[in-house]
Design a protein around this motif. Structure first.
Motif, mmCIF file in Angstrom:
data_model
loop_
_atom_site.group_PDB
_atom_site.id
_atom_site.type_symbol
_atom_site.label_atom_id
_atom_site.label_comp_id
_atom_site.label_asym_id
_atom_site.label_seq_id
_atom_site.Cartn_x
_atom_site.Cartn_y
_atom_site.Cartn_z
ATOM 1 N N LYS A 161 50.554 45.686 59.240
ATOM 2 C CA LYS A 161 50.424 46.942 59.991
ATOM 3 C C LYS A 161 48.977 47.265 60.349
ATOM 4 C CE LYS A 161 54.506 49.048 57.843
ATOM 5 N NZ LYS A 161 54.990 50.165 56.975
ATOM 6 N N GLY A 162 48.056 46.393 59.958
ATOM 7 C CA GLY A 162 46.656 46.625 60.286
ATOM 8 C C GLY A 162 45.799 47.037 59.113
ATOM 9 N N GLY A 163 46.391 47.094 57.925
ATOM 10 C CA GLY A 163 45.630 47.477 56.745
ATOM 11 C C GLY A 163 44.739 46.344 56.235
ATOM 12 N N GLN A 164 43.997 46.644 55.203
ATOM 13 C CA GLN A 164 43.051 45.687 54.639
ATOM 14 C C GLN A 164 43.372 45.410 53.177
ATOM 15 O OE1 GLN A 164 39.008 46.768 55.399
ATOM 16 N NE2 GLN A 164 38.144 45.187 54.076
ATOM 17 N N LEU A 165 43.432 44.112 52.827
ATOM 18 C CA LEU A 165 43.679 43.708 51.446
ATOM 19 C C LEU A 165 42.383 43.815 50.652
ATOM 20 C CD1 LEU A 165 45.613 42.315 49.342
ATOM 21 C CD2 LEU A 165 44.659 40.148 50.145
ATOM 22 N N ASN A 166 42.423 44.548 49.557
ATOM 23 C CA ASN A 166 41.243 44.729 48.717
ATOM 24 C C ASN A 166 41.540 44.206 47.314
ATOM 25 O OD1 ASN A 166 38.708 45.625 47.800
ATOM 26 N ND2 ASN A 166 39.602 47.537 47.066
ATOM 27 N N VAL A 167 40.869 43.110 46.936
ATOM 28 C CA VAL A 167 41.013 42.541 45.599
ATOM 29 C C VAL A 167 39.824 43.008 44.773
ATOM 30 C CG1 VAL A 167 41.252 40.431 44.246
ATOM 31 C CG2 VAL A 167 42.217 40.535 46.546
ATOM 32 N N THR A 168 40.071 43.810 43.757
ATOM 33 C CA THR A 168 38.970 44.437 43.021
ATOM 34 C C THR A 168 38.329 43.509 41.996
ATOM 35 O OG1 THR A 168 40.476 45.366 41.368
ATOM 36 C CG2 THR A 168 40.019 46.709 43.317
ATOM 37 N N LEU A 169 39.086 42.509 41.513
ATOM 38 C CA LEU A 169 38.560 41.561 40.529
ATOM 39 C C LEU A 169 38.963 40.145 40.922
ATOM 40 C CD1 LEU A 169 39.402 43.334 37.139
ATOM 41 C CD2 LEU A 169 37.152 43.130 38.184
ATOM 42 N N ARG A 170 38.057 39.203 40.700
ATOM 43 C CA ARG A 170 38.361 37.796 40.977
ATOM 44 C C ARG A 170 38.741 37.043 39.706
ATOM 45 N NH1 ARG A 170 39.793 37.278 46.128
ATOM 46 N NH2 ARG A 170 38.383 38.483 47.466
ATOM 47 N N THR A 171 38.489 37.644 38.550
ATOM 48 C CA THR A 171 38.893 37.065 37.272
ATOM 49 C C THR A 171 39.414 38.191 36.376
ATOM 50 O OG1 THR A 171 36.668 37.315 36.298
ATOM 51 C CG2 THR A 171 37.175 35.208 37.395
ATOM 52 N N VAL A 172 40.257 37.821 35.409
ATOM 53 C CA VAL A 172 40.766 38.812 34.463
ATOM 54 C C VAL A 172 40.598 38.289 33.039
ATOM 55 C CG1 VAL A 172 42.398 39.951 36.001
ATOM 56 C CG2 VAL A 172 43.101 37.904 34.803
ATOM 57 N N PRO A 173 40.215 39.171 32.104
ATOM 58 C CA PRO A 173 40.084 38.755 30.701
ATOM 59 C C PRO A 173 41.438 38.786 29.998
ATOM 60 C CG PRO A 173 39.385 41.032 30.952
ATOM 61 C CD PRO A 173 39.764 40.558 32.318
ATOM 62 N N LEU A 174 41.711 37.714 29.257
ATOM 63 C CA LEU A 174 42.984 37.605 28.560
ATOM 64 C C LEU A 174 42.782 37.254 27.095
ATOM 65 C CD1 LEU A 174 45.030 35.364 31.056
ATOM 66 C CD2 LEU A 174 44.972 37.865 30.988
ATOM 67 N N LEU A 175 43.775 37.558 26.298
ATOM 68 C CA LEU A 175 43.909 37.028 24.949
ATOM 69 C C LEU A 175 45.124 36.113 24.993
ATOM 70 C CD1 LEU A 175 43.244 40.114 22.639
ATOM 71 C CD2 LEU A 175 41.803 38.091 22.910
ATOM 72 N N SER A 176 44.911 34.834 24.681
ATOM 73 C CA SER A 176 45.993 33.878 24.835
ATOM 74 C C SER A 176 45.897 32.759 23.809
ATOM 75 C CB SER A 176 45.960 33.272 26.246
ATOM 76 O OG SER A 176 46.867 32.210 26.383
ATOM 77 N N PRO A 177 47.026 32.294 23.265
ATOM 78 C CA PRO A 177 46.999 31.077 22.450
ATOM 79 C C PRO A 177 46.474 29.921 23.307
ATOM 80 C CG PRO A 177 49.077 32.238 22.161
ATOM 81 C CD PRO A 177 48.373 32.904 23.304
ATOM 82 N N PRO A 178 45.691 29.016 22.744
ATOM 83 C CA PRO A 178 45.046 27.960 23.527
ATOM 84 C C PRO A 178 45.980 27.126 24.397
ATOM 85 C CG PRO A 178 44.136 28.017 21.323
ATOM 86 C CD PRO A 178 45.298 28.960 21.325
ATOM 87 N N LYS A 179 47.185 26.851 23.896
ATOM 88 C CA LYS A 179 48.059 25.944 24.630
ATOM 89 C C LYS A 179 48.881 26.608 25.735
ATOM 90 C CE LYS A 179 48.485 22.325 21.140
ATOM 91 N NZ LYS A 179 49.400 21.431 20.393
ATOM 92 N N VAL A 180 48.766 27.927 25.895
ATOM 93 C CA VAL A 180 49.517 28.589 26.966
ATOM 94 C C VAL A 180 48.600 29.405 27.877
ATOM 95 C CG1 VAL A 180 51.692 28.670 25.702
ATOM 96 C CG2 VAL A 180 50.074 30.566 25.470
ATOM 97 N N ILE A 181 47.312 29.094 27.879
ATOM 98 C CA ILE A 181 46.381 29.805 28.768
ATOM 99 C C ILE A 181 46.763 29.527 30.217
ATOM 100 C CG2 ILE A 181 43.982 30.026 29.522
ATOM 101 C CD1 ILE A 181 43.152 29.107 26.711
ATOM 102 N N PRO A 182 47.026 30.550 31.042
ATOM 103 C CA PRO A 182 47.384 30.312 32.446
ATOM 104 C C PRO A 182 46.231 29.656 33.209
ATOM 105 C CG PRO A 182 47.855 32.578 31.783
ATOM 106 C CD PRO A 182 47.011 31.984 30.700
ATOM 107 N N GLU A 183 46.597 28.798 34.144
ATOM 108 C CA GLU A 183 45.582 28.178 35.001
ATOM 109 C C GLU A 183 44.937 29.233 35.887
ATOM 110 O OE1 GLU A 183 46.302 25.291 38.534
ATOM 111 O OE2 GLU A 183 46.128 24.052 36.743
ATOM 112 N N GLU A 184 45.760 30.160 36.373
ATOM 113 C CA GLU A 184 45.293 31.293 37.168
ATOM 114 C C GLU A 184 46.349 32.389 37.120
ATOM 115 O OE1 GLU A 184 44.787 30.303 41.280
ATOM 116 O OE2 GLU A 184 46.887 29.743 41.562
#
Length: 208
Positions: free
Chosen positions: A119-142
């Protein structure tokens, strides 16, 4: 996620001289430490290590490190890199438990074309990375956010994330990650064009 295998040897010499000779032979000094493991100086092949570091997961890769007849799960805690050549000079490995969460930073990306953008709006991504707490073997790639359904004025917050079991985001739940805003430049340009179009007939009439 699958872990990566990494072979290492226990290092018996320390100091700048032995470290230089080690690098000249194509290897680099390292150290492994962490809960339940005695700090141990090591020698590793940087080529094998870089396969993980240059992958999409980067420093979030978990390695099955084998040395001195033992095997332990580790992640890269710190890196020393030559400021000119960018060659690896030294690496610190932290021993981690498969089922215990570690603090990591994961890239945030979007997929789809938002209704509001159509409709003509603008996409605004406020962060390019996010901090997580995750077990080592299930850390998301992104973290992938589908923005297709977002309309003008809509937003996507931390509370809207769908994460693997055992993984949590350490940001406040209401923190906005993505929003669809009015494109002020496009609106201003449209208003200016409309004003110019409205003024044109009046200008022609004045010349007559």
């Amino acid at each position: 996620m699958e872990t990566m295998a990494l072979q290492a040897e226990v290092r018996t010499e320390s100091g700048k001289g032995p470290a230089r000779r080690l690098r000249a032979s194509g290897k680099i000094p390292a150290v492994v430490y962490g809960p339940g493991i005695q700090p141990t100086p090591l020698t590793v092949n940087p080529t094998e290590l870089l396969k993980g570091l240059r992958s999409k997961r980067g420093r979030n890769v978990a390695y099955e490190l084998t040395f001195d007849g033992k095997q332990t799960l580790v992640m890269v805690r710190d890196l020393e890199v030559d400021p000119v050549t960018r060659d690896l000079l030294h690496v610190d490995f932290l021993s981690v438990a498969p089922d215990k969460a570690v603090s990591v930073t994961v890239p945030l990306a979007t997929t789809g074309r938002a209704k509001g953008v159509v409709k003509g709006g603008q996409l605004n991504v406020t962060l390019r990375t996010v901090p997580l707490l995750s077990p080592p073997k299930v850390i998301p790639e992104e973290i992938l956010v589908d923005v297709t359904g977002l309309d003008l004025g809509d937003s996507f917050a931390v509370k809207d994330l769908v994460l693997p079991e055992g993984v949590t985001c350490t940001l406040p739940a209401e923190r906005t990650l993505v929003s669809i805003q009015e494109n002020r430049r496009a609106i201003a340009a449209a208003e200016a064009a409309a004003a110019a179009a409205a003024a044109a007939p009046a200008a022609k009439k004045g010349k007559k």
